[in-house]
Design an enzyme around this catalytic site. Structure first.
Site, PDB file in Angstrom:
ATOM      1  N   TYR A 296       0.826  -1.211   0.000  1.00  0.00           N
ATOM      2  CA  TYR A 296       0.000   0.000   0.000  1.00  0.00           C
ATOM      3  C   TYR A 296       0.854   1.252   0.000  1.00  0.00           C
ATOM      4  O   TYR A 296       0.446   2.305  -0.506  1.00  0.00           O
ATOM      5  CB  TYR A 296      -1.006  -0.017   1.155  1.00  0.00           C
ATOM      6  CG  TYR A 296      -2.202  -0.835   0.762  1.00  0.00           C
ATOM      7  CD1 TYR A 296      -3.215  -0.289  -0.012  1.00  0.00           C
ATOM      8  CD2 TYR A 296      -2.269  -2.182   1.070  1.00  0.00           C
ATOM      9  CE1 TYR A 296      -4.274  -1.050  -0.448  1.00  0.00           C
ATOM     10  CE2 TYR A 296      -3.320  -2.963   0.639  1.00  0.00           C
ATOM     11  CZ  TYR A 296      -4.322  -2.392  -0.114  1.00  0.00           C
ATOM     12  OH  TYR A 296      -5.364  -3.156  -0.564  1.00  0.00           O
ATOM     13  N   HIS A 297       2.046   1.132   0.564  1.00  0.00           N
ATOM     14  CA  HIS A 297       2.995   2.246   0.481  1.00  0.00           C
ATOM     15  C   HIS A 297       3.244   2.578  -0.995  1.00  0.00           C
ATOM     16  O   HIS A 297       3.141   3.732  -1.415  1.00  0.00           O
ATOM     17  CB  HIS A 297       4.302   1.851   1.191  1.00  0.00           C
ATOM     18  CG  HIS A 297       5.351   2.904   1.138  1.00  0.00           C
ATOM     19  ND1 HIS A 297       5.532   3.812   2.156  1.00  0.00           N
ATOM     20  CD2 HIS A 297       6.258   3.226   0.182  1.00  0.00           C
ATOM     21  CE1 HIS A 297       6.515   4.639   1.821  1.00  0.00           C
ATOM     22  NE2 HIS A 297       6.970   4.305   0.635  1.00  0.00           N
TER      23      HIS A 297
END
Ligand code: MG
Length: 661
Positions: A296-297
């Site tokens: 998700y980063h």
């Protein structure tokens, strides 16, 4: 007979007239430059002609750029072509984890839910096959894709009406608890899915606009539907996290790409304001995203980057402050530092393993945005240009990600440790865990996530992969951590003995202190201490990669016999009566894909407040026969003196590892 013909002609004309969705005109700013004729015709009551003029306007519009689709260099991948072709038969590509794709029936059943995994139901409404159909239409010059897309687009509108439900209800979707139609709205109109369509329909518009099937009638339906989407997202933004970022970026796209809508400027502003606000909230000052999930980063970098692409293509970059641009650069540097030489990231939290090709594509885009950053250029060009980062080991103390590294190339040794604050939704209770890459192989891959959420059966699978006990860390009675709030006590990334000391108040009455020593940039010594008044079984877990592993319970050791030249020996020096026990082991690098692997725990009783201590030596090597004999023991007690001393003997030679807190 004459009368009948006249009647049929009238009916046809009426049907044709009815086919225009007149609701479009009040939604548009008819004073927008270029819409003069639309305005005049509309004012004169000639709505059919006005719609036709609107279509001509869009066909001739050149001043708005879609930075995602370049019609001049358009290509279609084999996979996309397959999705487009299967979609003609209503076999829809919904989710990678459910292959082959399901068929949704001749008369499409948008409520079909063959496996009660929420993602399968949600993501049906992302229409991932629509844009590939557009690419197939353009590259094959075949109208059948456009015709079918228009049909499916209208079919979806008819069968998925939007009714009002509470914002919170979108996240509560589950089987059988609500009426069918309400349940369907939860899936079809969840703001994340709605925003996905909002974004992708820009691409579909770009690709299909010149098709004979894209009639003036359809244009009006498309724009009314599009407006409904934007309004819905605007009024139902997710409360926080990556969903909110996705939605904001897509609102920015909607406002920028369709400036003819009265509310377009407000949509764009809303997106930009949220992104500017949330980047400060969701990204720590060291560049890590607060969900503590490398996948998700990466997705969040992509969101911010996409926002800048649209701004650059259409001339509103100045609406983002320099601090926004700088933060995205820090996020890229963070990502580079926690990734392995094969460009891929650890599978902590809900991460999946990406493809090198995909990540490389990102670096190529990023280097255009940050031409002065030599590290990004190095990665983008696979080392042909730019410079390697000057650092090796690197700690991100706020996010709680630490990398011990002795190089950046394939033969490097890289350990990434996750020991951060309480993370957001996608984060797992895994503080203190690590992955270890050596000479081209990930020797301790994280268990991953396998699935997200759904009915009991799906949740059971998800919860197995989330468990603390399936990570490389310490538990009490194999239970999940009660608290995930690691504190960094020491971080020394330089020299022959590099050290991380991190503490997590894991359970009531039990703190886990983990001290990791990277010795001579070659091997690791990990000291684990279970400190506190809690009693019970202390479990120290390790999860290896797949392949042959010799387990030696007598010496509390594991030795790999993998294929190739990435081997490891792990030996634990533990309290008396510690048992080395085999556990169930799996890891997942993609949705609903899993691989069996060796997993063990060193189990020992904690009968009173006395601290339980383990030392584990992890020695990677190209050949397991070449690994030296190692022993280790504690000297000195940290609680009393604040000083910890460990004596390690390697092939008869003794070395002292020491730190003072
Ligand atoms: Mg995990």
């Amino acid at each position: 007979m004459k009368h009948v013909i006249l009647l049929v002609a009238c009916l046809c004309l009426q049907l044709k007239t009815q086919a225009i969705n007149k609701d479009i005109f009040p939604l548009l700013n008819l004073d927008y430059p270029g819409l003069e004729q639309v305005k005049t015709l509309h004012k004169a009551g000639k709505e059919d002609e006005a719609a036709q003029a609107l279509l001509v306007y869009y066909l001739q519009r050149t001043d708005i750029i879609n930075p995602v689709i370049n019609l001049k260099t358009l290509t279609i991948s084999e996979r996309e072509q397959k999705w487009a072709d299967e979609a003609l038969e209503h076999t829809f590509y919904v989710h990678d984890g459910y292959q082959p794709s399901f068929n949704y029936g001749k008369d499409i059943n948008w409520q079909y839910w063959p496996v009660k995994d929420n993602e399968l139901r949600w993501q049906l409404h992302r229409h991932k096959w629509f844009t590939p159909m557009g690419k197939a239409y353009r590259t094959r010059k075949n109208e059948k894709y456009a015709r079918e897309w228009v049909e499916q687009y209208m079919d979806w509108i008819r069968k998925n009406p939007l009714t009002n439900i509470d914002r919170e209800e979108y996240e509560l979707a589950s089987a059988g608890e609500v009426k069918k139609d309400v349940e369907n709205v939860r899936f079809a109109w969840r703001p994340l899915e709605t925003s996905h369509r909002l974004q992708d329909q820009i691409n579909q518009f770009t690709l299909f606009l010149n098709s004979p099937s894209f009639t003036k009638d359809f244009l009006t339906e498309f724009l009314v539907n599009y407006h409904k989407h934007a309004t819905h997202v605007l009024n139902n933004y997710s409360a926080e996290g990556n969903h909110l970022l996705f939605e904001a970026q897509r609102m920015l796209y909607a406002g920028a790409f369709f400036p003819e809508f009265k509310e377009a400027a407000a949509w764009r502003k809303s997106g930009i304001d949220i992104l500017n606000r949330e980047i400060k909230k969701q990204v720590f000052e060291d560049g890590g995203h607060f969900e503590l999930d490398p996948h998700y980063h990466l997705a969040c970098i992509e969101i911010f980057h996409k926002a800048l692409l649209m701004a650059d293509a259409n001339g509103f970059r100045q609406e983002f402050p320099q601090s926004f641009i700088d933060t995205v650069e820090r996020m890229i540097v963070f990502y580079m530092n926690i990734s392995y030489p094969d460009y891929l990231n650890p599978c902590f939290s809900d991460s999946k393993r990406d493809s090198r090709h995909h990540v490389l594509m990102h670096y190529n885009l990023w280097t255009k945005l940050y031409p002065a950053n030599e590290q990004i250029r190095y990665y983008a060009t696979e080392g042909k240009e730019g410079r390697l980062p000057e650092n090796l080991s690197k700690g991100f103390l706020t996010t709680g990600f630490f990398t011990f590294r002795n190089g950046w190339k394939q033969d490097a040794t890289v350990m990434v440790i996750k020991a951060g604050p309480k993370g957001e939704w996608h984060c797992q209770p895994d503080n203190g865990t690590f992955e270890l890459w050596f000479n081209g192989r990930n020797l301790f891959p994280d268990s991953g996530s396998y699935v997200y959420a759904g009915d009991d059966e799906v949740m059971k699978l998800r919860n197995w992969f989330r468990r603390t006990a399936v990570h490389n860390t310490l538990t009490l009675n194999n239970k999940n951590l009660e608290t995930t709030e690691s504190v960094t006590r020491l971080w020394n990334p330089d020299g022959d003995v590099q050290i991380l000391v991190t503490e997590n108040p894991s359970y009531r009455g039990l703190t886990h202190r983990r001290s990791v020593f990277f010795v001579n940039q070659t091997y690791f010594v990990i000291a684990d201490e279970a400190i506190g008044t809690a009693t019970g079984k202390i479990n120290l877990h390790f999860q290896l990669c797949d392949g042959d592993v010799n387990i030696d319970p007598k010496n509390l050791s594991l030795t790999s016999h993998f294929k190739g030249e990435s081997q490891v020996k792990l030996q634990c020096f533990a309290p008396q009566n510690t048992l080395l026990e085999k556990e169930e082991g799996w890891y997942s690098i993609a949705y609903r894909q899993r691989q069996e692997r060796t997993a063990v725990a060193f189990n020992t009783d904690k009968k009173d407040k006395a601290t339980i201590r383990f030392i584990t030596v992890i020695y990677p090597a190209t050949d397991s026969k070449a690994i030296p004999r190692i022993s280790a023991r504690f000297k000195g007690r940290a609680e009393e003196s604040g000083k910890t001393t460990i004596e390690v003997t390697v092939d008869g030679k003794t070395q002292i590892l020491e730190y003072q807190l």
